[in-house]
Design an enzyme around this catalytic site. Structure first.
Site, PDB file in Angstrom:
ATOM      1  N   HIS A  60       0.849  -1.210   0.000  1.00 29.80           N
ATOM      2  CA  HIS A  60       0.000   0.000   0.000  1.00 29.80           C
ATOM      3  C   HIS A  60       0.871   1.241   0.000  1.00 29.80           C
ATOM      4  O   HIS A  60       2.078   1.161   0.148  1.00 29.80           O
ATOM      5  CB  HIS A  60      -0.998  -0.034   1.159  1.00 29.80           C
ATOM      6  CG  HIS A  60      -0.380   0.093   2.515  1.00 29.80           C
ATOM      7  ND1 HIS A  60       0.413  -0.892   3.067  1.00 29.80           N
ATOM      8  CD2 HIS A  60      -0.439   1.081   3.443  1.00 29.80           C
ATOM      9  CE1 HIS A  60       0.797  -0.517   4.281  1.00 29.80           C
ATOM     10  NE2 HIS A  60       0.304   0.681   4.530  1.00 29.80           N
ATOM     11  N   HIS A  75       1.496   3.945   1.851  1.00 27.20           N
ATOM     12  CA  HIS A  75       2.063   4.731   2.952  1.00 27.20           C
ATOM     13  C   HIS A  75       3.593   4.847   2.835  1.00 27.20           C
ATOM     14  O   HIS A  75       4.268   3.880   2.477  1.00 27.20           O
ATOM     15  CB  HIS A  75       1.673   4.122   4.305  1.00 27.20           C
ATOM     16  CG  HIS A  75       0.242   4.377   4.660  1.00 27.20           C
ATOM     17  ND1 HIS A  75      -0.480   3.598   5.532  1.00 27.20           N
ATOM     18  CD2 HIS A  75      -0.628   5.349   4.235  1.00 27.20           C
ATOM     19  CE1 HIS A  75      -1.713   4.072   5.637  1.00 27.20           C
ATOM     20  NE2 HIS A  75      -1.826   5.126   4.855  1.00 27.20           N
ATOM     21  N   ASP A 129       6.059   4.807   4.859  1.00 29.08           N
ATOM     22  CA  ASP A 129       6.954   3.863   5.560  1.00 29.08           C
ATOM     23  C   ASP A 129       7.004   2.506   4.852  1.00 29.08           C
ATOM     24  O   ASP A 129       7.736   1.613   5.281  1.00 29.08           O
ATOM     25  CB  ASP A 129       6.569   3.714   7.042  1.00 29.08           C
ATOM     26  CG  ASP A 129       5.164   3.166   7.252  1.00 29.08           C
ATOM     27  OD1 ASP A 129       4.242   3.571   6.510  1.00 29.08           O
ATOM     28  OD2 ASP A 129       4.980   2.331   8.160  1.00 29.08           O
ATOM     29  N   HIS A 130       6.269   2.367   3.744  1.00 27.96           N
ATOM     30  CA  HIS A 130       6.311   1.140   2.933  1.00 27.96           C
ATOM     31  C   HIS A 130       6.891   1.399   1.540  1.00 27.96           C
ATOM     32  O   HIS A 130       7.184   0.462   0.815  1.00 27.96           O
ATOM     33  CB  HIS A 130       4.896   0.541   2.789  1.00 27.96           C
ATOM     34  CG  HIS A 130       4.304   0.155   4.114  1.00 27.96           C
ATOM     35  ND1 HIS A 130       4.130  -1.154   4.498  1.00 27.96           N
ATOM     36  CD2 HIS A 130       3.892   0.918   5.157  1.00 27.96           C
ATOM     37  CE1 HIS A 130       3.624  -1.179   5.726  1.00 27.96           C
ATOM     38  NE2 HIS A 130       3.465   0.067   6.142  1.00 27.96           N
ATOM     39  N   HIS A 140      -7.328  -0.834   5.624  1.00 25.09           N
ATOM     40  CA  HIS A 140      -6.294   0.088   6.126  1.00 25.09           C
ATOM     41  C   HIS A 140      -6.139   1.231   5.121  1.00 25.09           C
ATOM     42  O   HIS A 140      -6.152   2.403   5.475  1.00 25.09           O
ATOM     43  CB  HIS A 140      -4.997  -0.687   6.311  1.00 25.09           C
ATOM     44  CG  HIS A 140      -3.828   0.140   6.755  1.00 25.09           C
ATOM     45  ND1 HIS A 140      -3.759   0.716   8.009  1.00 25.09           N
ATOM     46  CD2 HIS A 140      -2.680   0.484   6.120  1.00 25.09           C
ATOM     47  CE1 HIS A 140      -2.613   1.378   8.115  1.00 25.09           C
ATOM     48  NE2 HIS A 140      -1.945   1.256   6.983  1.00 25.09           N
ATOM     49  N   ASP A 193      -0.012  -3.964   6.212  1.00 23.10           N
ATOM     50  CA  ASP A 193      -0.714  -3.445   7.395  1.00 23.10           C
ATOM     51  C   ASP A 193      -2.177  -3.901   7.413  1.00 23.10           C
ATOM     52  O   ASP A 193      -3.056  -3.171   7.882  1.00 23.10           O
ATOM     53  CB  ASP A 193      -0.664  -1.904   7.422  1.00 23.10           C
ATOM     54  CG  ASP A 193       0.737  -1.369   7.707  1.00 23.10           C
ATOM     55  OD1 ASP A 193       1.651  -2.172   7.972  1.00 23.10           O
ATOM     56  OD2 ASP A 193       0.903  -0.132   7.648  1.00 23.10           O
ATOM     57  N   HIS A 203       4.954  -4.691  10.606  1.00 22.32           N
ATOM     58  CA  HIS A 203       5.334  -3.972  11.841  1.00 22.32           C
ATOM     59  C   HIS A 203       5.498  -4.945  13.013  1.00 22.32           C
ATOM     60  O   HIS A 203       4.798  -5.968  13.094  1.00 22.32           O
ATOM     61  CB  HIS A 203       4.268  -2.942  12.236  1.00 22.32           C
ATOM     62  CG  HIS A 203       4.219  -1.740  11.358  1.00 22.32           C
ATOM     63  ND1 HIS A 203       5.046  -0.655  11.525  1.00 22.32           N
ATOM     64  CD2 HIS A 203       3.423  -1.453  10.296  1.00 22.32           C
ATOM     65  CE1 HIS A 203       4.776   0.262  10.605  1.00 22.32           C
ATOM     66  NE2 HIS A 203       3.782  -0.193   9.841  1.00 22.32           N
TER      67      HIS A 203
HETATM   68 ZN    ZN Z   1       0.152   1.675   6.468  1.00 19.32          ZN
END
Ligand code: ZN
Length: 256
Positions: A55, A57, A59-60, A113, A130, A168
């Protein structure tokens, strides 16, 4: 034989590096940062064939641009999200076949998410991003509780020995919440003790196993009387469906 290497990033992210033993071509999932990935590629003398994204975001995805510049890897990700580095846009029932690394992944749509979140499965290894976490599930940012419930239900139908590589290290916090939901779940109490020991020794608690999630993850247990009872007391009425049970537990977790 699959070899899956854990690359920790930021405070609690995991980037997963996958290759077949004896094959020096590899794949990474959700590289939020390029530096720790480059370090492993250099150290193990691996060639990055592809980047898989679950996805949008940061941090990915934050390391994608630099990794492509450094390695020429192809980038795969969700069709329904706006990620400009994508070469291939994927959705449910698509397959990613990678020649050099001899790896193949099937794709699942798991919105909730984010609106276009996807997950990848190769052999018995699920890369859930996530969506499904060890002991929990992602916060619902863009989708609905019903979508997240359907997404988790879909993943929960995978074989009991499926290994879950989420993005995570949230397990201990997730299980503390799970215990508030089901204080009398003995499997859960055992799992928390095991997870606390691992964390105290600085060990990762991921991957987890699907049958462990079935027994202890409250977000896969909306059909259980114990979980329905908690939802009932929070809603002030008997939940009308498993989705309503799920939704009330998920809202509680947001403020836990
Ligand atoms: Zn995320």
């Amino acid at each position: 034989m699959l070899n899956i290497i854990t690359i920790p990033a930021f405070d609690d992210n995991y980037i997963w590096l996958i290759h077949q033993e004896e094959n020096n071509n590899c794949v990474v999932v959700d590289p939020g940062d390029d530096e720790p990935v480059m370090e492993v590629l250099n150290k193990l003398q691996l060639n990055l064939e592809a980047i898989l994204i679950t996805h949008h975001h940061p941090d990915h995805t934050g390391g994608v641009k630099q990794l492509v510049a450094a390695t020429g890897a192809s980038v795969y990700g969700p069709a329904n999200e706006d990620i400009k580095e994508l070469d291939y846009r994927l959705s449910e029932k698509d397959t990613v076949n990678l020649d050099k690394s001899a790896l193949s992944f099937s794709v699942f749509d798991v919105p909730g998410h984010t609106k276009g979140h996807i997950a990848y499965l190769t052999e018995d290894a699920l890369f859930s991003g996530d969506s499904l976490f060890a002991g929990g599930c992602g916060r619902i940012f863009e989708g609905t509780a019903e979508q997240m419930y359907q997404s988790l239900t879909k993943l929960s139908l995978l074989p009991a020995d499926t290994r879950i590589y989420c993005a995570h290290e949230y397990t201990e916090g997730n299980l503390n919440f799970a215990l508030a939901v089901e204080p009398e779940n003995n499997d859960l109490v055992d799992r928390i003790n095991e997870v606390k020991k691992k964390r105290a020794n600085g060990q990762s608690t991921v991957p987890s196993l699907m049958h462990v999630e079935h027994a202890t993850n409250p977000f896969l247990r909306s059909q259980q009387k114990s979980v329905m009872k908690v939802a009932e007391s929070r809603l002030g009425k008997v939940p009308s469906s498993e989705i309503e049970t799920f939704s009330s537990i998920r809202s509680w977790k947001d403020s836990f």
